[in-house]
Design a protein around this motif. Structure first.
Motif, PDB file in Angstrom:
ATOM      1  N   ALA A  17       0.977  -1.221  -0.003  1.00  0.00           N
ATOM      2  CA  ALA A  17      -0.020  -0.040   0.020  1.00  0.00           C
ATOM      3  C   ALA A  17       0.892   1.448  -0.073  1.00  0.00           C
ATOM      4  O   ALA A  17       0.557   2.194  -0.709  1.00  0.00           O
ATOM      5  CB  ALA A  17      -0.968  -0.248   1.216  1.00  0.00           C
ATOM      6  N   ILE A  25      -6.589   4.433   2.335  1.00  0.00           N
ATOM      7  CA  ILE A  25      -7.110   3.225   2.908  1.00  0.00           C
ATOM      8  C   ILE A  25      -8.625   2.843   2.849  1.00  0.00           C
ATOM      9  O   ILE A  25      -9.202   2.085   2.659  1.00  0.00           O
ATOM     10  CB  ILE A  25      -6.421   2.721   4.356  1.00  0.00           C
ATOM     11  CG1 ILE A  25      -6.748   1.414   4.792  1.00  0.00           C
ATOM     12  CG2 ILE A  25      -6.947   3.625   5.209  1.00  0.00           C
ATOM     13  CD1 ILE A  25      -6.142   0.250   4.041  1.00  0.00           C
ATOM     14  N   ASP A  26      -9.106   4.036   3.119  1.00  0.00           N
ATOM     15  CA  ASP A  26     -10.740   4.380   3.260  1.00  0.00           C
ATOM     16  C   ASP A  26     -11.521   3.866   1.921  1.00  0.00           C
ATOM     17  O   ASP A  26     -12.460   3.149   1.696  1.00  0.00           O
ATOM     18  CB  ASP A  26     -11.460   5.297   3.923  1.00  0.00           C
ATOM     19  CG  ASP A  26     -11.026   5.503   5.337  1.00  0.00           C
ATOM     20  OD1 ASP A  26     -10.845   4.449   5.763  1.00  0.00           O
ATOM     21  OD2 ASP A  26     -11.080   6.806   5.931  1.00  0.00           O
ATOM     22  N   ARG A  29     -11.042   0.126   1.179  1.00  0.00           N
ATOM     23  CA  ARG A  29     -12.033  -0.963   1.916  1.00  0.00           C
ATOM     24  C   ARG A  29     -13.520  -0.409   1.239  1.00  0.00           C
ATOM     25  O   ARG A  29     -14.259  -1.420   1.183  1.00  0.00           O
ATOM     26  CB  ARG A  29     -12.025  -0.054   3.354  1.00  0.00           C
ATOM     27  CG  ARG A  29     -10.742  -0.665   4.124  1.00  0.00           C
ATOM     28  CD  ARG A  29     -10.835  -0.041   5.595  1.00  0.00           C
ATOM     29  NE  ARG A  29      -9.759  -0.208   6.151  1.00  0.00           N
ATOM     30  CZ  ARG A  29      -8.995   0.477   7.114  1.00  0.00           C
ATOM     31  NH1 ARG A  29      -9.642   1.609   7.503  1.00  0.00           N
ATOM     32  NH2 ARG A  29      -7.686   0.051   8.001  1.00  0.00           N
ATOM     33  N   ILE A 106      -3.143  -5.207   1.421  1.00  0.00           N
ATOM     34  CA  ILE A 106      -2.993  -3.916   1.569  1.00  0.00           C
ATOM     35  C   ILE A 106      -3.063  -3.357   2.969  1.00  0.00           C
ATOM     36  O   ILE A 106      -2.629  -2.516   3.557  1.00  0.00           O
ATOM     37  CB  ILE A 106      -4.464  -3.174   0.698  1.00  0.00           C
ATOM     38  CG1 ILE A 106      -4.232  -3.483  -0.857  1.00  0.00           C
ATOM     39  CG2 ILE A 106      -4.653  -1.624   0.951  1.00  0.00           C
ATOM     40  CD1 ILE A 106      -2.861  -2.786  -1.262  1.00  0.00           C
ATOM     41  N   GLU A 107      -4.041  -3.864   3.904  1.00  0.00           N
ATOM     42  CA  GLU A 107      -4.333  -3.471   5.210  1.00  0.00           C
ATOM     43  C   GLU A 107      -2.957  -3.900   6.032  1.00  0.00           C
ATOM     44  O   GLU A 107      -2.572  -3.092   6.800  1.00  0.00           O
ATOM     45  CB  GLU A 107      -5.323  -4.489   5.893  1.00  0.00           C
ATOM     46  CG  GLU A 107      -6.796  -4.121   5.418  1.00  0.00           C
ATOM     47  CD  GLU A 107      -7.333  -3.240   6.282  1.00  0.00           C
ATOM     48  OE1 GLU A 107      -6.971  -2.395   6.816  1.00  0.00           O
ATOM     49  OE2 GLU A 107      -8.587  -2.649   5.601  1.00  0.00           O
ATOM     50  N   TYR A 110      -0.040  -1.195   4.725  1.00  0.00           N
ATOM     51  CA  TYR A 110      -0.445   0.101   5.069  1.00  0.00           C
ATOM     52  C   TYR A 110       0.355   0.595   6.186  1.00  0.00           C
ATOM     53  O   TYR A 110       0.475   0.273   7.153  1.00  0.00           O
ATOM     54  CB  TYR A 110      -2.240   0.333   5.195  1.00  0.00           C
ATOM     55  CG  TYR A 110      -2.419   1.588   5.451  1.00  0.00           C
ATOM     56  CD1 TYR A 110      -2.515   2.704   4.512  1.00  0.00           C
ATOM     57  CD2 TYR A 110      -2.778   2.212   6.722  1.00  0.00           C
ATOM     58  CE1 TYR A 110      -2.781   3.901   4.529  1.00  0.00           C
ATOM     59  CE2 TYR A 110      -3.408   3.651   6.776  1.00  0.00           C
ATOM     60  CZ  TYR A 110      -3.512   4.387   5.865  1.00  0.00           C
ATOM     61  OH  TYR A 110      -3.805   5.595   5.947  1.00  0.00           O
TER      62      TYR A 110
END
Length: 111
Positions: A17, A25-26, A29, A106-107, A110
């Motif tokens: 990420a 990030i939002d 998601r 990605i999480e 990040y």
């Protein structure tokens, strides 16, 4: 239309990420709306390098999850998306096998 995922495509195994330009990030998601069980008309995931208002589809997404999206299949029928080229050119490129696997990576990566 591109038929190979960008070097920083989040669908590529090993992507981070922190290396995706202008990553949010939002926003990542919220892309769950682009996938789901069974066939449906869904939003098409845009490439992170495309300009807002002139979005191009994410090639990694097209290769892995796109075919269950009826919007992608209509785009292939009317010539907007070269799905044969995507599948051909993505062969041999390690991509995550699902949206959930891609998002989990990605999480993890990040900042």
């Amino acid at each position: 239309m591109k038929t190979v995922p960008c070097k920083t495509c989040p669908w590529r195994v090993g992507s981070k990420a922190s290396e995706i330009p202008e990553f949010q990030i939002d926003k990542a998601r919220n892309l769950r709306c682009t996938v789901g069980d069974g066939d449906a008309f869904r939003t098409i995931m845009a490439c992170h390098l495309s300009d807002e208002g002139f979005e191009e589809p994410c090639v990694g997404y097209l290769a892995v999850e796109g075919w269950s999206n009826l919007s992608v299949r209509v785009g292939a029928i009317d010539g907007r998306f070269d799905m044969a080229g995507v599948w051909r050119d993505c062969e041999g490129i390690a991509l995550f096998s699902s949206f959930e696997d891609m998002l989990a990576n990605i999480e993890r990566t990040y900042r």
